[in-house]
Each structure stands twice: as C-alpha cells, then as structure tokens.
Design a protein around this motif. Sequence first.
Motif, mmCIF file in Angstrom:
data_model
loop_
_atom_site.group_PDB
_atom_site.id
_atom_site.type_symbol
_atom_site.label_atom_id
_atom_site.label_comp_id
_atom_site.label_asym_id
_atom_site.label_seq_id
_atom_site.Cartn_x
_atom_site.Cartn_y
_atom_site.Cartn_z
ATOM 1 N N GLY A 87 0.851 -1.184 0.000
ATOM 2 C CA GLY A 87 0.000 0.000 0.000
ATOM 3 C C GLY A 87 0.888 1.235 0.000
ATOM 4 O O GLY A 87 1.923 1.259 0.684
ATOM 5 N N VAL A 88 0.492 2.242 -0.761
ATOM 6 C CA VAL A 88 1.288 3.468 -0.883
ATOM 7 C C VAL A 88 0.903 4.430 0.242
ATOM 8 O O VAL A 88 -0.255 4.859 0.349
ATOM 9 N N ASN A 89 1.885 4.757 1.089
ATOM 10 C CA ASN A 89 1.670 5.688 2.209
ATOM 11 C C ASN A 89 2.744 6.780 2.129
ATOM 12 O O ASN A 89 3.563 6.948 3.023
ATOM 13 N N VAL A 90 2.724 7.500 1.013
ATOM 14 C CA VAL A 90 3.778 8.467 0.687
ATOM 15 C C VAL A 90 3.220 9.878 0.749
ATOM 16 O O VAL A 90 2.399 10.275 -0.093
ATOM 17 N N LEU A 91 3.663 10.625 1.763
ATOM 18 C CA LEU A 91 3.201 11.998 1.948
ATOM 19 C C LEU A 91 4.346 12.979 1.735
ATOM 20 O O LEU A 91 5.519 12.609 1.734
ATOM 21 N N ARG A 92 3.983 14.236 1.597
ATOM 22 C CA ARG A 92 4.978 15.277 1.377
ATOM 23 C C ARG A 92 5.888 15.431 2.591
ATOM 24 O O ARG A 92 5.483 15.172 3.733
ATOM 25 N N GLU A 93 7.060 15.916 2.350
ATOM 26 C CA GLU A 93 8.049 16.093 3.409
ATOM 27 C C GLU A 93 7.665 17.269 4.301
ATOM 28 O O GLU A 93 7.096 18.254 3.848
ATOM 29 N N GLY A 94 7.994 17.146 5.587
ATOM 30 C CA GLY A 94 7.806 18.260 6.514
ATOM 31 C C GLY A 94 6.442 18.328 7.164
ATOM 32 O O GLY A 94 6.147 19.270 7.907
ATOM 33 N N LEU A 95 5.583 17.364 6.930
ATOM 34 C CA LEU A 95 4.257 17.363 7.542
ATOM 35 C C LEU A 95 4.319 16.740 8.935
ATOM 36 O O LEU A 95 5.019 15.753 9.150
ATOM 37 N N ALA A 96 3.585 17.331 9.852
ATOM 38 C CA ALA A 96 3.571 16.823 11.232
ATOM 39 C C ALA A 96 2.533 15.722 11.347
ATOM 40 O O ALA A 96 1.468 15.881 11.961
ATOM 41 N N ILE A 97 2.837 14.571 10.762
ATOM 42 C CA ILE A 97 1.917 13.433 10.758
ATOM 43 C C ILE A 97 2.694 12.198 11.198
ATOM 44 O O ILE A 97 3.775 11.918 10.669
ATOM 45 N N PRO B 155 1.364 -4.667 3.610
ATOM 46 C CA PRO B 155 2.562 -3.887 3.974
ATOM 47 C C PRO B 155 2.568 -2.551 3.226
ATOM 48 O O PRO B 155 1.870 -2.387 2.211
ATOM 49 N N ILE B 156 3.372 -1.620 3.683
ATOM 50 C CA ILE B 156 3.322 -0.274 3.113
ATOM 51 C C ILE B 156 4.680 0.190 2.608
ATOM 52 O O ILE B 156 5.724 -0.183 3.132
ATOM 53 N N ILE B 157 4.622 1.023 1.564
ATOM 54 C CA ILE B 157 5.757 1.840 1.146
ATOM 55 C C ILE B 157 5.540 3.179 1.825
ATOM 56 O O ILE B 157 4.562 3.868 1.540
ATOM 57 N N ASN B 158 6.431 3.562 2.723
ATOM 58 C CA ASN B 158 6.120 4.606 3.685
ATOM 59 C C ASN B 158 7.133 5.755 3.711
ATOM 60 O O ASN B 158 8.346 5.537 3.630
ATOM 61 N N THR B 159 6.603 6.966 3.840
ATOM 62 C CA THR B 159 7.455 8.139 4.106
ATOM 63 C C THR B 159 7.058 8.837 5.394
ATOM 64 O O THR B 159 7.679 9.818 5.791
ATOM 65 N N GLU C 108 10.536 -1.834 13.163
ATOM 66 C CA GLU C 108 10.524 -2.801 14.270
ATOM 67 C C GLU C 108 9.693 -4.033 13.969
ATOM 68 O O GLU C 108 9.997 -5.130 14.457
ATOM 69 N N CYS C 109 8.647 -3.877 13.184
ATOM 70 C CA CYS C 109 7.713 -4.993 12.977
ATOM 71 C C CYS C 109 7.819 -5.610 11.581
ATOM 72 O O CYS C 109 7.072 -6.551 11.270
ATOM 73 N N ASN C 110 8.705 -5.080 10.751
ATOM 74 C CA ASN C 110 8.883 -5.602 9.391
ATOM 75 C C ASN C 110 7.547 -5.646 8.641
ATOM 76 O O ASN C 110 7.072 -6.702 8.214
ATOM 77 N N ILE C 111 6.953 -4.471 8.494
ATOM 78 C CA ILE C 111 5.643 -4.400 7.823
ATOM 79 C C ILE C 111 5.714 -3.555 6.548
ATOM 80 O O ILE C 111 4.694 -3.060 6.080
ATOM 81 N N GLY C 112 6.905 -3.380 5.999
ATOM 82 C CA GLY C 112 7.006 -2.604 4.782
ATOM 83 C C GLY C 112 8.389 -2.037 4.592
ATOM 84 O O GLY C 112 9.382 -2.542 5.148
ATOM 85 N N ILE C 113 8.460 -0.952 3.824
ATOM 86 C CA ILE C 113 9.730 -0.312 3.507
ATOM 87 C C ILE C 113 9.611 1.181 3.712
ATOM 88 O O ILE C 113 8.692 1.826 3.185
ATOM 89 N N CYS D 19 15.456 2.006 -2.437
ATOM 90 C CA CYS D 19 14.122 1.563 -1.992
ATOM 91 C C CYS D 19 13.510 0.633 -3.030
ATOM 92 O O CYS D 19 12.967 -0.432 -2.693
ATOM 93 N N VAL D 20 13.608 1.023 -4.297
ATOM 94 C CA VAL D 20 13.042 0.214 -5.376
ATOM 95 C C VAL D 20 13.747 -1.139 -5.454
ATOM 96 O O VAL D 20 13.113 -2.189 -5.655
ATOM 97 N N SER D 21 15.042 -1.123 -5.247
ATOM 98 C CA SER D 21 15.813 -2.367 -5.282
ATOM 99 C C SER D 21 15.343 -3.320 -4.193
ATOM 100 O O SER D 21 15.207 -4.542 -4.419
ATOM 101 N N ARG D 22 15.061 -2.817 -3.019
ATOM 102 C CA ARG D 22 14.583 -3.650 -1.918
ATOM 103 C C ARG D 22 13.223 -4.261 -2.255
ATOM 104 O O ARG D 22 12.956 -5.427 -1.949
ATOM 105 N N ILE D 23 12.376 -3.464 -2.896
ATOM 106 C CA ILE D 23 11.048 -3.960 -3.277
ATOM 107 C C ILE D 23 11.194 -5.100 -4.290
ATOM 108 O O ILE D 23 10.546 -6.153 -4.180
#
Length: 817
Positions: A733-743, A758-762, A773-778, A788-792
């Motif tokens: 699942g794509v969980n990619v947000l803009r940089e600098g957000l307080a989220i 699992p998620i691709i996460n920023t 810690e839980c190995n649920i994505g990258i 990152c792409v290589s790991r996927i």
Amino acid sequence: MKSSKTIKIVMEMITYISLVLYMFDVVLLGTGELTKSFGIQSRMIFFGISVLAAVVLILLDLKKYLNNKYLISVLVFMVVIFIAAIRGFVGKQNTTILLSDFKGFLNFLIVFPMMAVMYKKNRVISFLKMLCLSLGVVSVLGIILAFYLQMPLEIRHWAYDFFDGYNICMITELTGRVTRIFFNSGSRLFFAGFALSIVFSLIENKRKIIWIFIASLDIFGVFISYTRSGYLAFAIGIFAFVVLILLFYRDFFKPLAIRACFVAGIVVVLIGTVSVAEKANLVDVAINRCLFAGAEIEDNDTNVDKPSDNKNDKNNKNDKLTNEKAEIQNLAIREQRKTLAIENIKKHPFLGGGLGVSNDINDGFIEYFYLDILSKIGFIGFIIFIIPFLFSAFDTIILRDVFCKEQRLLALAAQLGCLFVFVISYFNPCLNSSVGLFMYSLALVLAMPWENKKPKTAYFISSTNHYNVRTGKFVNDYIKKGYDVIYVTSDFDHMTKKRYCFNEYKNSKQLHVISYKKNLSISRILSHLMFSYKTFYMLLACKPELVYVEVPNNSLVKSSAKYKKINNAEIIVDIFDMWPESMPVKTKNMIVNRGFNIWRNFRNKNLKFADQIWIECDYYRELLSAQKINLPMETKYLTLENAETSIETKVSEDEIDLCYLGSINNIIDISLIEKIVSELAKNKRTRIHIIGDGERKDEFLEILKQNSIEIIDHGKVYEIDKLQEIFNQCWFGVNVLREGLAIGITMKSISYFRGGLPIINTVQGDTSRFVEECNIGINVDRHDVKSCVSRILNITKDDLACMKNNTRNLFEQKFAE
C-alpha cells in the motif's frame, strides 16, 4: 457552599420581583411623575433594589460575568459616562442638564439585574408575557383616550390633568374630532410588544388568537400616536423583520405571514371603527401629519394648555392640524438647536465636551439624541454605546441554531423593538431614559443563550464529521458510562464541500457555519472560528459536566478552556491532527507565519486547562514537547472494526501491484510516487489500484499514464470484503506523503494494516518505527529512491507473506477495536 446557594436563591427572587415591578412602572406610568408626588419615584426604588441584589448575584458568580462581553461593554460605557460627567463638571457645563444626562444614562445599569436572573426559559417567557400584556393594557387605554374629544368636558379635564399632568401620555387635539395619544413609554415600546406578541402566537398555538389581537392593539397604538418618527421606525422595523425572516428564519415565514395578515385586518377594522365613531378619516389625518413640513409635536408649545370645549375651535372649519404657526416656530427652534449641536461636535469630535453640554435656545436641551450624545461623549463614546447592540444583533443571527425555537424568535423580536427605539430617538430622544435603556438592555439579554442544564451530560464536539470514525468510538464509550452524550458538529462536509444532515446518533446537533471551497483559505478559518464561537455559547447555556473537543479545530481548545474557567467542567482535548504543522505550506512570508503562530497558540496556550489530553500518535508528544508543551498525554490510536478477513498473497513475482487508498489531495507526494513507480516499471510490469477520490486525482492519473503505469480505478470502496479482495492482489500500500508534515500515522495506513497489506512509507514517527521494528514494509529514503526500489524488487513471495502476517498482527495489537 449551602449558604451561598441559599443567598443566591433569595437574591434571584428579590431581583426578579423588583425587575417585574420596574417594568410595570416604566410601561404603565410614563415618566413616573405620578408616584414622584409621594416623595420618590417608585421605579427608582424598584431599580435600586434590583441593581443592588444583582450586584450580590454577580459577585457570587464573578468568573461567569467576567467573561460576559455584554456586561463588560456596558461597564466600559458607564466608565465613559462617569468620565464625561467629571469633564462636564470641571468644564462648568449646565448643571441641570448634566444631572439629567447622568441620571438618564444611569438607567443602563438595569442590564445587571436582567442578566443576573433572566437566563432561565420559564422566567424569561413569563417576563416577556407580562410586558406584552401590560402594553396591551396601554393600547386599550389609548383606544379609550382616542375618543377624548367625544367625552364630556368634565371628564376631558380630568383625563388631561391626570394623564398629561403626570406625564403618562400626551393628549393633543389635532382637529375638532381627532386626538393624538402619545404614551411616554408605551408608544416607544409598542413595536416591541407587536413583535413579541406575534412570536408568542407561534409559540403558543392554542392562544394564537389572543396574541394576534394584542399585536393588533400595539400597531393601533403606534398609529394613533401620529408621529412621523414612529411611522418611519415602524416601516423600517417591518422591512427589517421581513428581510431577516427571509434570510435567516425562512422556516417561520409562512406562519408569520399568515398571522401578519390577520393583524393587518384587525388594525384596519380598528381604524375604520374609530374613524366612524369620530366622524373623521384617521388615515387622512395620519397622512397629513406625515406630509406636513413642520417638526414633531412633542413639546409644551404645541399641546393645548387646557382641553378646548370645541365650540370655538378654529380647526373645526377646515379640519386642519392645530396651531401650524406653533409647529413652524418649533421647527425653527429645532433647526437652531441642531446647528448649535453640530458646532459643539466640531469642537470636540472624539471625546465630546462632557455631560451638561447645552445651547442657549429655550431650556438648553439639544433634543436630537444622536447629536446630543456626540456633542457630550464624542464619536468614541458613541461607538462604545452602540457596541453592545451590535454584539446582540450579531449573536441573534449567528447563534440562532444554538438557541431553542422560542429564543430564536424572541431574540429577533427584541432586536427589532430596540431598532425601533434607535430610529425614533433621532427626533424623539429616549435612548438615555428609563424606557429606551430598558428596551436596549432587554435586547442584550435575549441575545444570550438560556440555561438548559441536564445532569451528567457530555458534549462531544467536532467541527467536521470527517473524523467521526474516531470520535464515534469515544461517544459510544461515554454512553456506556452512563453519560447523556450530545454529539455536536457543523452542517458542512469537509470532504464533499457541501451541506449535509447528520443524524447517526440519538442526540446530535449541527451548527451552521460558513462554507468553503479550498482546504487552505480564509473562509475555512472563519468557518472554524464561527463554529467555536457558537459552541462556547451553547456550552454556557447547557453547562455539561464533560466536554470533549477534537483538534483540529484549534480554536475549540480556546473556547473549551474559556468555558472551564466559568463552570469548572472536565475538558478532554483530542489532538487528532496538528495544524498548522501538518499543513502542506512552507513560507517565509512574515504575515502568513504570524497567522500560523496565532492559530498554533489557540491550541498550545490553552492545553494547560485540559483535564485529559489525548493524542493520535506518540509522534505528537515529541512535536509538542519541542514546543515546550510537557503535559501528561495519552496516546489513543485510531481503532477500526476487527473484521474477520481472509488475508492471501495473490501476487505474481513477475509483476508489481500497488494500492493507493484514500483522498488524493495536497498532502500526498505525487512526484515521489512517480519516481518510485517509474523505477519499478523499468524492471517489472507495474500496476496501481486506486481506491478513492480527491481534488488531485485527475493530475495523479495523468502522471501515472505518462509513465506507462497500468491503472485500475476502483472509485470509492467502503465494504471491508471488497477492500480485502483488492489488498490480496497487491504487494504494498502506498503511504507516501509530502516532506515536513507533522503526521505520525494516517487513517489509510491503519486500513492497510487491517487488510494485512505492507506499506511503502514516508510518514515519520510511529509509522516509521512500526515499519522498522515490525517488518511491515519499507521506509523510503527520499534521497535514495533506487535503493528503496531495489529492496522492493528483491522481496520474494514468501517474504511478502511474512510481511502481510506481521502487518495484520500489528493491527490486532494496536488498532483493532
């Protein structure tokens, strides 16, 4: 504690009774000269008792009144009056007029007893009914006195000596058959009586005929006063009534219009009946009074000294208005007074010349109220004088959905009655008298929400129902704890940008707010401020023991803190998102940043008043700590239904299927997603499943197409089984947000977790930690996307199955209901 409660009950009873007696005195006895003949005016006794008792009540509940803008603004004005009195005394102004001015404005203190006791529905309605009925009595007396010239001479002499002699009303022979009856108090309050009676005809449907008849009597009372200022004020009042009903109270338009037609019919019958009885066309008399170029007949020069016997009345022949020469002379005097008043204003435009400023014409009184007040306290003092009325007019409209049905209409009627007094005061000075300031004070008090306290009540407040998936859980928890929970939200849907109706809970209330089209706009800020303003007054009226506010809206933290200072309720602040920190706006503009700081401080400076602070994720604790907010906080993750789902790995190692779930808006990083999927597409066939909508969806889809990414657009999907079916086909699942957000965590990521995706996460903070810690994505390194792409690409089907299992386990441990 018990003794103070007893004192409060006794003081409230004394205040209310003396206030009612004061009202009767003002309405029925005109200027109060009748009781003055016994040594002291009775109204001064009632006034003094009610004010002194009210002072005790205010001191017993001082925190409440220190936050009352009406009380504070009236106190500020009274300070202005005291200063103006001192300036007038030092400046050696006319002592008689100075004392008259000071005593007149002192009547504004009647607002204290009104505020102290008129906060309960039954009490207010009883008071207003007594006001309407007393005005009805005055109207009936006016109809009787309208036949003054048809009465025997001895009775005319007695009536004149009593009513005119004691300044209850002015009796003026306009023609040989028609008499003008102007009550010194009643004629100035008749429009208020009319408006209130019409409202009571709606509230009390069983007695509507009685109230319609009383409203008709009040209108007839205005008619037989034959004053141009009264007619003008009546026309303006009716126009304002119609406009306000059409704009803000449209649901009441039809029943009010029907009742107004009945009132008009009864008034026509009354005018026709009296015209026939007096053998004169009263409409012609009224028109002549309006068209005549002279001044208002208000003074001693134009009243006959004694009743005429009608045998030698010069007006009998041509049936004209009496004493035109006196009226023209009165006009000339008024123009001279006006000219001198304007000259005084020019000398001291801002602060005025002090109380007691006069002119050399006749008795020295300026007579035109607005010129009079400007010449004495200047434009600054005048603005301070009208600020409470502006507050009340604003609240009557803005808080109408906070009020109950009765108060919505009664507050409007009081504002219109006050407007009537404001208009007639230009020619007919009364705003600095007992009757004018009584009406002014009544308008202020009715604009304040009535108390409607219920035991063990909790108010859950969220400015948008967008977050109800979180708030709804807490609502149900507190219902189970035995609270009577009222869920409050706005009538504007943040996602669809449309009005909507919410009735998911048994007790829910929607407040009308300003709509907006853009998430980042002045309109949205005003919408939030309007919602907070309304909720504060709603809380004051309902006095809940517990208040939950969801943040954002930051201004709710301030309004709840303000409420706690008054009523010491338990406050829960739930920080579900952080504004402006999570806003996708970074600027060096000082004005914008200053605005953001103010917005941030609505939250930060008032969190200390909260009994509990809940945060959506641990990351918010770090952010608030960095802003020197080190208060106890409890992390409450968003929880979703723990539905039984069949998590499968229906993927092919020869292709990559990704999923994007949720709104496609300004906070997602489309350019970074493009880099990731374009790199993946160079190595494997890449497909992306889109579930959701948003203002940037078209842009997002176009960019994907340009990179030869296959798109499957599922639209909006809410069913858990259908979502799971899509998730089972995807790697991440794509969980990619803009940089600098307080989220620290997103709703979409929790939905992914529930589906074992699992998620691709920023996203930083909690989500980044869970991924590691839980190995649920990258976790994506923005500066090294290829790694990152290589790991996927190196993840096997078995690795993915393990990740999916870990993801589901995390959901069950942290986010399942």
